[in-house]
Design a protein around this motif. Sequence first.
Motif, PDB file in Angstrom:
ATOM      1  N   ASP A 144     -15.244  -5.796  -0.180  1.00  0.00           N
ATOM      2  CA  ASP A 144     -13.506  -6.050   0.469  1.00  0.00           C
ATOM      3  C   ASP A 144     -12.636  -7.089  -0.796  1.00  0.00           C
ATOM      4  O   ASP A 144     -12.032  -6.903  -1.641  1.00  0.00           O
ATOM      5  CB  ASP A 144     -12.957  -6.004   1.472  1.00  0.00           C
ATOM      6  CG  ASP A 144     -13.194  -4.848   2.470  1.00  0.00           C
ATOM      7  OD1 ASP A 144     -13.422  -3.082   1.503  1.00  0.00           O
ATOM      8  OD2 ASP A 144     -12.659  -3.703   3.318  1.00  0.00           O
ATOM      9  N   THR A 149     -15.941  -0.909  -3.734  1.00  0.00           N
ATOM     10  CA  THR A 149     -15.504  -0.167  -3.851  1.00  0.00           C
ATOM     11  C   THR A 149     -14.819   0.691  -4.977  1.00  0.00           C
ATOM     12  O   THR A 149     -14.646   1.429  -5.642  1.00  0.00           O
ATOM     13  CB  THR A 149     -15.273   1.033  -2.804  1.00  0.00           C
ATOM     14  OG1 THR A 149     -16.089   0.753  -1.455  1.00  0.00           O
ATOM     15  CG2 THR A 149     -14.940   2.403  -2.540  1.00  0.00           C
ATOM     16  N   ALA A 180      -7.540  -2.905   0.531  1.00  0.00           N
ATOM     17  CA  ALA A 180      -8.908  -3.366   0.131  1.00  0.00           C
ATOM     18  C   ALA A 180      -9.886  -2.099  -1.576  1.00  0.00           C
ATOM     19  O   ALA A 180     -10.167  -2.433  -2.277  1.00  0.00           O
ATOM     20  CB  ALA A 180     -10.152  -3.024   1.308  1.00  0.00           C
ATOM     21  N   VAL A 181      -9.381  -0.927  -0.640  1.00  0.00           N
ATOM     22  CA  VAL A 181     -10.302   0.668  -1.911  1.00  0.00           C
ATOM     23  C   VAL A 181      -9.778  -0.163  -2.923  1.00  0.00           C
ATOM     24  O   VAL A 181      -9.639  -0.149  -3.996  1.00  0.00           O
ATOM     25  CB  VAL A 181     -10.370   1.489  -1.385  1.00  0.00           C
ATOM     26  CG1 VAL A 181     -10.847   2.864  -2.613  1.00  0.00           C
ATOM     27  CG2 VAL A 181     -11.254   1.464  -0.446  1.00  0.00           C
ATOM     28  N   SER A 202       1.690   1.922   3.416  1.00  0.00           N
ATOM     29  CA  SER A 202       2.101   3.185   4.804  1.00  0.00           C
ATOM     30  C   SER A 202       3.520   2.377   5.222  1.00  0.00           C
ATOM     31  O   SER A 202       4.292   3.644   5.598  1.00  0.00           O
ATOM     32  CB  SER A 202       1.342   2.141   6.095  1.00  0.00           C
ATOM     33  OG  SER A 202       1.304   0.879   6.154  1.00  0.00           O
ATOM     34  N   ALA A 253      -6.353   6.450   1.378  1.00  0.00           N
ATOM     35  CA  ALA A 253      -5.740   5.973   2.607  1.00  0.00           C
ATOM     36  C   ALA A 253      -6.584   6.689   3.584  1.00  0.00           C
ATOM     37  O   ALA A 253      -7.314   5.888   3.896  1.00  0.00           O
ATOM     38  CB  ALA A 253      -4.052   5.730   2.499  1.00  0.00           C
ATOM     39  N   ASN A 276     -12.393   8.525   2.815  1.00  0.00           N
ATOM     40  CA  ASN A 276     -12.755   9.251   3.562  1.00  0.00           C
ATOM     41  C   ASN A 276     -12.413  11.155   3.417  1.00  0.00           C
ATOM     42  O   ASN A 276     -11.041  10.910   3.685  1.00  0.00           O
ATOM     43  CB  ASN A 276     -13.946   9.148   4.483  1.00  0.00           C
ATOM     44  CG  ASN A 276     -14.489   8.010   3.899  1.00  0.00           C
ATOM     45  OD1 ASN A 276     -15.113   7.871   2.906  1.00  0.00           O
ATOM     46  ND2 ASN A 276     -15.284   6.918   4.545  1.00  0.00           N
TER      47      ASN A 276
END
Length: 377
Positions: A144, A149, A180-181, A202, A253, A276
């Motif tokens: 991370d 990613t 992180a992504v 968020s 997210a 994902n």
Amino acid sequence: MQDVFSYADELGPGKVVHVYEPSVGLKAILVVDNVAPGPSIGGLRMAVDVGLEECFRLARAMTMKNAAAGLPHGGGKAVLYGDPGMPKTEKERLIRGLACSLRNVEEYIFAPDMGTNEECMAWVKDEIGRVVGLPREFGGIPLDEIGATGWGIRHVAEIAVQYCGFELQGARFVVQGFGAVGKNAARFLAEQGAVLVGAADSRGVIHNPDGLDVEALVALKEEGRGVSDYADAKRLGRDAASDIECEIWIPAARPDVIREDNVGRLNTRLVIQGANIPVTHGAERVLHEKGVLCVPDFIANAGGVICAAMEYQNASEAAALQAIEEKLRRNTRLVLERVRSEGIMPREAAVALALRRVKKVMGLRRWSLFSSAPGFV
Ligand code: NAD
């Protein structure tokens, strides 16, 4: 009994382990899905509300992701019941206990996931050694921190734009989930001349059609503040990230952010799935019919697991980044060429690619999923 086998199909799961140790309140499930390619890599998730079905689905997703990435690893997942925010001594006891109880399940290599981090992996290393996602001091590659990613997403974008008829240089993009992504994807894409016009976390959503300063936003996040604290942008309502006009939209997210009921709000030409399952299958179909290219999650966000697999082989950070670049560029091209030539959906092409690789190795085993050869796992 019936419950466990209700998930079984031709790919697996090969092993489901239930771990219970009442003296310390340890309850966990391990699903080793398919280990034909090699020992499974999949994260250890810690949460209060996980279950067998979710664990199985996550393990299967790792089978597909690892196979698509051409890694010598199958898919697995472990879930540990408990609040990840519990006192550290209690959490450490549970994770060390789980590692000890799975000492001999050599088909599974521990990795971090929601609710666990590199410190947790260091405890596993100390108990049984079979783990990735370690701190740097233990030979780990902090995926991370280096943005593994996000680095992959940048390369996916470079290839995918060629199938959408626009240039990355000057393309406007939106990142939904500036963690992180998301923040690393933003950083690497901005380096290529793409322009971040919208960002969400968020706590809020911001928009500036002239562009946001990625480094300033990253600095804000690193101070523990939100994207809404960025001065030079318009603040929008909570769900408004999907409305921002752009060429590339990156969900990074939560699952199911884009569904059939809101997919019509997207105003973009390319979706690259950093998170994902951020887009439901129904919504992917709608996008496909509208001519919006949607690169599926297990192709686009495989940078993290490729990095983990490289760490397992003691590779350097530079070699890990190189592997991510090569694998994701090749896979994106393979998938999108089939989409172009056969008119199928990107997910269908990606699933076919992963299945072809898993079935090939399964065909080389005496039994389909495992082998008794020394050193196989
Ligand atoms: P993270 O916790 O670092 O970041 C998540 C970000 O999403 C945070 O900024 C958070 O504020 C934001 N967020 C949460 N709810 C939101 C909402 N409703 N609207 C907008 N933003 C919201 O997590 P991460 O490691 O970046 O992972 C993000 C997703 O990508 C997860 O689904 C994860 O499973 C997946 N993923 C991560 C990696 C990896 O390398 N870290 C690899 C593959 C897939």
